[in-house]
Design a protein around this motif. Structure first.
Motif, PDB file in Angstrom:
ATOM      1  N   ASP A   1      -3.736  -8.727  -8.090  1.00  0.00           N
ATOM      2  CA  ASP A   1      -4.342  -7.412  -8.294  1.00  0.00           C
ATOM      3  C   ASP A   1      -3.238  -6.379  -8.340  1.00  0.00           C
TER       4      ASP A   1
ATOM      5  N   LEU B   1       3.625   0.929   2.694  1.00  0.00           N
ATOM      6  CA  LEU B   1       3.273  -0.054   3.719  1.00  0.00           C
ATOM      7  C   LEU B   1       3.141  -1.433   3.101  1.00  0.00           C
TER       8      LEU B   1
ATOM      9  N   GLY C   1     -10.744   4.082   3.745  1.00  0.00           N
ATOM     10  CA  GLY C   1     -11.134   5.473   3.686  1.00  0.00           C
ATOM     11  C   GLY C   1      -9.952   6.356   4.063  1.00  0.00           C
ATOM     12  N   THR C   2     -10.182   7.665   4.017  1.00  0.00           N
ATOM     13  CA  THR C   2      -9.096   8.598   4.317  1.00  0.00           C
ATOM     14  C   THR C   2      -8.796   8.673   5.803  1.00  0.00           C
TER      15      THR C   2
ATOM     16  N   GLN D   1       0.657   5.272   1.309  1.00  0.00           N
ATOM     17  CA  GLN D   1      -0.138   6.188   2.115  1.00  0.00           C
ATOM     18  C   GLN D   1       0.460   7.584   2.036  1.00  0.00           C
TER      19      GLN D   1
ATOM     20  N   SER E   1      -3.804  -3.587 -10.457  1.00  0.00           N
ATOM     21  CA  SER E   1      -4.479  -2.589 -11.282  1.00  0.00           C
ATOM     22  C   SER E   1      -4.123  -1.157 -10.907  1.00  0.00           C
ATOM     23  N   GLN E   2      -3.718  -0.950  -9.636  1.00  0.00           N
ATOM     24  CA  GLN E   2      -3.389   0.397  -9.191  1.00  0.00           C
ATOM     25  C   GLN E   2      -1.886   0.671  -9.196  1.00  0.00           C
TER      26      GLN E   2
ATOM     27  N   LEU F   1      -9.760   4.475  10.633  1.00  0.00           N
ATOM     28  CA  LEU F   1      -9.905   4.196   9.198  1.00  0.00           C
ATOM     29  C   LEU F   1     -11.048   3.217   8.962  1.00  0.00           C
TER      30      LEU F   1
ATOM     31  N   GLY G   1      -5.806   7.736   3.505  1.00  0.00           N
ATOM     32  CA  GLY G   1      -5.745   6.338   3.885  1.00  0.00           C
ATOM     33  C   GLY G   1      -4.823   5.574   2.954  1.00  0.00           C
ATOM     34  N   PRO G   2      -4.449   4.372   3.339  1.00  0.00           N
ATOM     35  CA  PRO G   2      -3.591   3.553   2.473  1.00  0.00           C
ATOM     36  C   PRO G   2      -4.307   3.212   1.162  1.00  0.00           C
TER      37      PRO G   2
ATOM     38  N   ARG H   1      -1.352  -6.739  -4.834  1.00  0.00           N
ATOM     39  CA  ARG H   1      -1.619  -7.829  -3.895  1.00  0.00           C
ATOM     40  C   ARG H   1      -1.112  -9.136  -4.492  1.00  0.00           C
TER      41      ARG H   1
ATOM     42  N   TYR I   1       0.849  -1.184   0.000  1.00  0.00           N
ATOM     43  CA  TYR I   1       0.000   0.000   0.000  1.00  0.00           C
ATOM     44  C   TYR I   1       0.887   1.237   0.000  1.00  0.00           C
TER      45      TYR I   1
END
Lengths: 115, 109
Positions: free
Chosen positions: A56, A91, B100-101, A37, A58-59, B87, A42-43, A48, A35
């Motif tokens: 995954d 992370l 979420g943020t 952050q 895709s991001q 979170l 958020g993360p 994955r 992840y």
């Protein structure tokens, strides 16, 4: 029992330089996540793995980011070349495969600053 | 629209107060829901899962409203040590966990 181990904890580089992060998940955890952050956010999932397979990604910005988990245990995340916007905490997390508990175990993170 | 939305706060409350956070999610097919806690400059850690019937863990109560697609976290009798970012996390399917943020809580003496 050891938790998720990441290194380095901190890294400062100049833009256009390469950087790599390493992660050792909890023993027996087949699922591994990377992840990112950003401050105040958020993360966000980058990739994955289930064992050595990326299920995954895709991001993951594939033009400059790459990741591998060759033996289904440790993983590395690489950025080449780094850009100013890559400054963030990276992370790593792991979990048991097929677990529906939603419990991810995170490492302390690798804080990247790109100058 | 973001998949998971939270009010970033901060929520400033005195010790002993009751505070509630809400979180909304966009994917109606989402399967499971969680609250994580993240202390300043630390990694996120699971606080509790959120069940359709609602669940309680000491001073913390989590609830899910599938019809309205929101999740809530209630903290009673706030302690200084509750100061953190909370979170909201949604499993949108295939073990994809979306965060979420975060909502920042500050509990003051």
């Amino acid at each position: 029992e050891a938790g998720v181990v990441q290194s380095p904890r901190y890294k400062i580089i100049e833009k256009k330089q390469p950087v790599a992060f390493w992660c050792n998940p909890i023993s027996g955890h087949n699922t591994l996540y990377w992840y990112r952050q950003n401050l105040g956010q958020g993360p966000e999932l980058l990739i994955r793995y289930e064992n050595e397979e990326a299920v995954d990604d895709s991001q993951l910005p594939k033009d400059r980011f790459s990741a591998e988990r060759l033996k289904g245990v440790d993983s590395t995340l690489k950025i080449q070349p780094a850009e100013l916007g890559d400054s963030a905490v990276y992370l790593c997390a792991s979990s048991l495969s097929g677990s529906n508990t939603g419990e991810l175990f995170f490492g302390e993170g690798s804080r990247l600053t790109v100058l | 629209r973001k998949e998971v939305e939270q009010d970033p706060g901060p929520f400033n409350v005195p010790e002993g107060a009751t505070v509630a956070f809400n979180c909304t999610y966009s994917n109606s097919a989402s399967q499971s829901f969680f609250w994580y806690r993240q202390d300043c400059r630390k990694e996120p850690k699971l606080l509790m899962s959120v069940y359709s019937s609602g669940n309680e863990d000491g001073r913390f109560t989590a609830q899910l409203n599938r019809a309205s697609q929101y999740i809530s976290l209630l903290i009673r009798d706030s302690k200084l040590s509750d100061s953190a970012t909370y979170l909201c996390v949604v499993n949108t399917g295939f073990q994809k966990l979306v965060f979420g943020t975060g909502t920042r809580l500050l509990v003051s003496p």
